[in-house]
Design an enzyme around this catalytic site. Sequence first.
Site, PDB file in Angstrom:
ATOM      1  CG  ASP A 227      -1.834   1.224   1.249  1.00 45.48           C
ATOM      2  OD1 ASP A 227      -2.765   1.293   0.438  1.00 45.48           O
ATOM      3  OD2 ASP A 227      -1.574   2.115   2.085  1.00 45.48           O
ATOM      4  CD  GLU A 323      -4.309   0.345  -3.154  1.00 45.21           C
ATOM      5  OE1 GLU A 323      -5.483   0.337  -2.752  1.00 45.21           O
ATOM      6  OE2 GLU A 323      -3.466   1.170  -2.785  1.00 45.21           O
ATOM      7  CG  ASP A 406      -1.511   3.903   5.383  1.00 44.40           C
ATOM      8  OD1 ASP A 406      -2.497   4.154   4.660  1.00 44.40           O
ATOM      9  OD2 ASP A 406      -0.726   4.773   5.800  1.00 44.40           O
TER      10      ASP A 406
END
Length: 484
Positions: A227, A323, A406
Amino acid sequence: MKKFQPQSGFVVQAFRFALDPNASQERALRSHCGAARAAYNWAVGWVTASWWQRKAEETYGVAEAEQTQWRPWSLPSLRKAFNAAKHTDPRFAGWWEENSKEAYSTGLANASAAFDNYAKSKNGKRKGARMGPPRFKSKRKARMSCRFTTGTIRVDADGRHVTLPRLGTLRTHEPTDKLLTRVQAGTARILSATVRHERGRWFASFQVEVKRDHERVTRPDTAVGIDLGVKTLAVMADSTGEIRTVPNPCHYDQALKQMRRASRTVSRRQGPDRRTGRKPSKRWEKANAARNKVHHRAANLRADALHKLTTAVTAEYGTVVVEDLNVAGMLKNRRLARRIADAGFGEIRRQLDYKTRQRHATRMIVADRWYPSSKTCSGCGAVKAKLPLHIRTYECDACGLVIDRDDNAALNLAALAAACTTGTGVAGDQDTPVVSKPRGADRKTRATRTRRKTSAGRAGGATLPHHRQTETRDRPQAKALTLW
């Protein structure tokens, strides 16, 4: 030196070395790059001249069959036309023989590729934004670059020099042992070389066909979810539950004080003015070079840190989950644009992509852009409809889990690897229930918008005019992930 024997397991790889040219060699480098730019501009003008001529003939009522023929932009056609024009064209007469033919071939090849991209984009055969026709390159703004594909291209045996056509032997700023040992062992073959001026230095990049065996990772059966963020550059959570945090070095912010001081110095000098034709003073050029040096150092530190991070990740884990961030859209936020650009989100994904495929033959999973990694509970799988950016702690309304935002997103991304392989997993399950669906939620929550009413409508049933009403519609369900 052993003879090169092509076989399976070879990949095309680039080896880049910084150069230390002397004054005469730097003039030759600039001359070759200028020749490539001049050939590019000539090709653009030669091809588009027929376009403007046909457009003028249309206004005169000339039939299409009698109009000027379209000039081709294939590389053989451009080479043939350029070889016929370079002897008489005043733009090249008297100096074109000073440079290698590869310099002019570089400009012609770039022009041919530019016209091909424009044609494919116009016909809908090229992805991305619509491209316009090629434009002339400015001497002031164009990046100096030249490519060599034929002639003497080698890395000298002393490990500190390279030889290029017409440029001769150039000293390198760093040893060339990584490439030299492969060439001497017969496991690499140099295909081409490109010289480029970048960040205040000259570089030579060798495109090499090299034998590369896939390196075994430390934990092949472990998946990691990454992340990315601004406060912390990356939060990594693996499938065993271990969480690591990589702090953001903030190279640009650390150099910001020096940049401001250098910019003030530049502003006090007499700089160039294109409107009046005023040239910069020597003191301005010296101050501008000092300011650029600060920028270049920050960029070099950033590139080094990102390479070390991605190399360590790809060498340890068998599966990497990231992502699909909308970096271009995030840069439009004026409050976060500088820090997002300094973090280098897009560069991290690019390096992870090619390092997992070419170096280790591992797997990289790109989660869908609309996958709610931050809104999903890593414990029970419940999805929040809203989670503003300023809320840094995730509190689940279903199971009561309290965890850092996170860390929760990284755990969900790691669980997504198991969902991709087995079809199970809390975070990867697309049928998990949503806690609430208020108005204005994102695609994951599939919120339904209702018609708005005035105060009078609430009392007597009257509604807003039809063109001001918001129709009820569901947003489409997003894909779960994309395999790379």
